[in-house]
Design a protein around this motif. Sequence first.
Motif, mmCIF file in Angstrom:
data_model
loop_
_atom_site.group_PDB
_atom_site.id
_atom_site.type_symbol
_atom_site.label_atom_id
_atom_site.label_comp_id
_atom_site.label_asym_id
_atom_site.label_seq_id
_atom_site.Cartn_x
_atom_site.Cartn_y
_atom_site.Cartn_z
ATOM 1 N N CYS A 128 0.850 -1.208 0.000
ATOM 2 C CA CYS A 128 0.000 0.000 0.000
ATOM 3 C C CYS A 128 0.881 1.253 0.000
ATOM 4 O O CYS A 128 0.497 2.285 -0.551
ATOM 5 C CB CYS A 128 -0.950 0.000 1.193
ATOM 6 N N HIS B 97 -0.795 -5.249 -3.191
ATOM 7 C CA HIS B 97 -0.598 -4.088 -2.301
ATOM 8 C C HIS B 97 -1.078 -4.386 -0.882
ATOM 9 O O HIS B 97 -2.114 -3.850 -0.445
ATOM 10 C CB HIS B 97 -1.340 -2.871 -2.875
ATOM 11 N N GLU C 239 -4.365 -4.727 -10.062
ATOM 12 C CA GLU C 239 -3.889 -4.550 -8.685
ATOM 13 C C GLU C 239 -4.693 -5.409 -7.722
ATOM 14 O O GLU C 239 -5.908 -5.526 -7.860
ATOM 15 C CB GLU C 239 -4.019 -3.081 -8.258
ATOM 16 N N TRP D 104 -5.768 -5.619 -3.860
ATOM 17 C CA TRP D 104 -5.880 -4.915 -2.575
ATOM 18 C C TRP D 104 -6.735 -5.761 -1.644
ATOM 19 O O TRP D 104 -7.713 -6.366 -2.088
ATOM 20 C CB TRP D 104 -6.540 -3.547 -2.764
ATOM 21 N N THR D 105 -6.384 -5.760 -0.364
ATOM 22 C CA THR D 105 -7.206 -6.496 0.610
ATOM 23 C C THR D 105 -7.829 -5.543 1.619
ATOM 24 O O THR D 105 -8.460 -5.991 2.578
ATOM 25 C CB THR D 105 -6.359 -7.549 1.341
ATOM 26 N N HIS E 60 -10.172 -2.121 1.241
ATOM 27 C CA HIS E 60 -10.783 -1.041 0.456
ATOM 28 C C HIS E 60 -10.544 0.299 1.125
ATOM 29 O O HIS E 60 -10.378 1.322 0.462
ATOM 30 C CB HIS E 60 -12.284 -1.287 0.294
ATOM 31 N N ARG F 272 -7.132 1.558 0.329
ATOM 32 C CA ARG F 272 -7.102 1.921 -1.098
ATOM 33 C C ARG F 272 -7.733 3.300 -1.309
ATOM 34 O O ARG F 272 -7.215 4.141 -2.049
ATOM 35 C CB ARG F 272 -7.860 0.858 -1.891
#
Length: 277
Positions: free
Chosen positions: A144, A185, A238, A240-241, A243, A246
């Motif tokens: 991230c 990320h 991408e 992402w885990t 939100h 993000r």
Amino acid sequence: MADLRDKTIVVTGASSGIGAATARACAAAGMDLVLAARRRDRLEAVAAEVERLGRRAEIVEGDVAEPGHAARLLHAAERAFGGFHAVFANAGYGLEREMLATPLDEMRRMFEVNFFCGTDLLQHAAQRLLDAKRPGHLLMCSSCVAKFTLPRHGAYSATKAAQAMVARSMRSELAEHGVEVSTVHPVTTTTEFFEVAAGDERHHLRDGVPPHVPPLFVQRPERIADAVVRCLRRPRAEVWTSHTVRLVAGAFTAFPFLQEWVMRGEARKYRERDARS
Ligand SMILES: NC(=O)c1ccc[n+]([C@@H]2O[C@H](COP(=O)([O-])OP(=O)(O)OC[C@H]3O[C@@H](n4cnc5c(N)ncnc54)[C@H](OP(=O)(O)O)[C@@H]3O)[C@@H](O)[C@H]2O)c1
């Protein structure tokens, strides 16, 4: 949706944390594994778990910065399994240090491991897929903090941003050849990462992570691993885990004063921590 059964993935940094969890999740999805890292005993433990899940594992022990390491990994995949479908350039480490206390040699070493070695693996893997006219999937473990940074994380964030940039560029260059490229990320994840990054300051950690990170942003490596498997099945740019993080990253880009405000708060926490110890 791609069927992963009987396909092979090469995972670097497979001896612990996100890499080991990803190896287990890929085996559970029906994949064979090439497992790479420096600690052979840890790789053997992960290989035993892969085999318990009914899949095969090949171990390649060594430092990613050894000359010819990427070629050795792909050769191992070809020798043991007749080729590979995916690679996950995941080996890496962090450094929790102010910029003025970070000599360039230390930064160069971190760039070597995180950025140049990850890029080398993606380039070699892409070339082999292109030569064989086969589709495939290349994944790079970024962070991230590729999208923003924090005090004492400037050099590390720079390596992660650089990884994300080359991978994004490769994604557009390789799309027409059927080769997918994705960046991962993670947010704060409970692995050995923070012990390595904190070095002599590791006594400040709580449950292996910095105590000031809100629990909402702390995840287990299995969560990243499951997201990587979902991305292998349905490729996207991408992974992402969180939100929330993000969206925060997007807000920091759109409104730099927000990042400034958060960074000052983080810097104050570090100063208070230093004063206590
Ligand atoms: N944990 C987090 O909060 C977090 C957040 C965002 C991104 N990430 C990224 O996730 C990736 C995996 O980290 P992790 O959290 O799983 O930490 P970890 O548990 O410390 O795992 C790091 C892995 O990289 C390997 N490695 C490190 N340097 C190496 C070298 N020179 N040569 C070969 N292997 C090397 C280590 O294996 P050996 O020591 O056995 O060689 C280990 O398997 C890293 O790229 C990291 O930047 C982590």
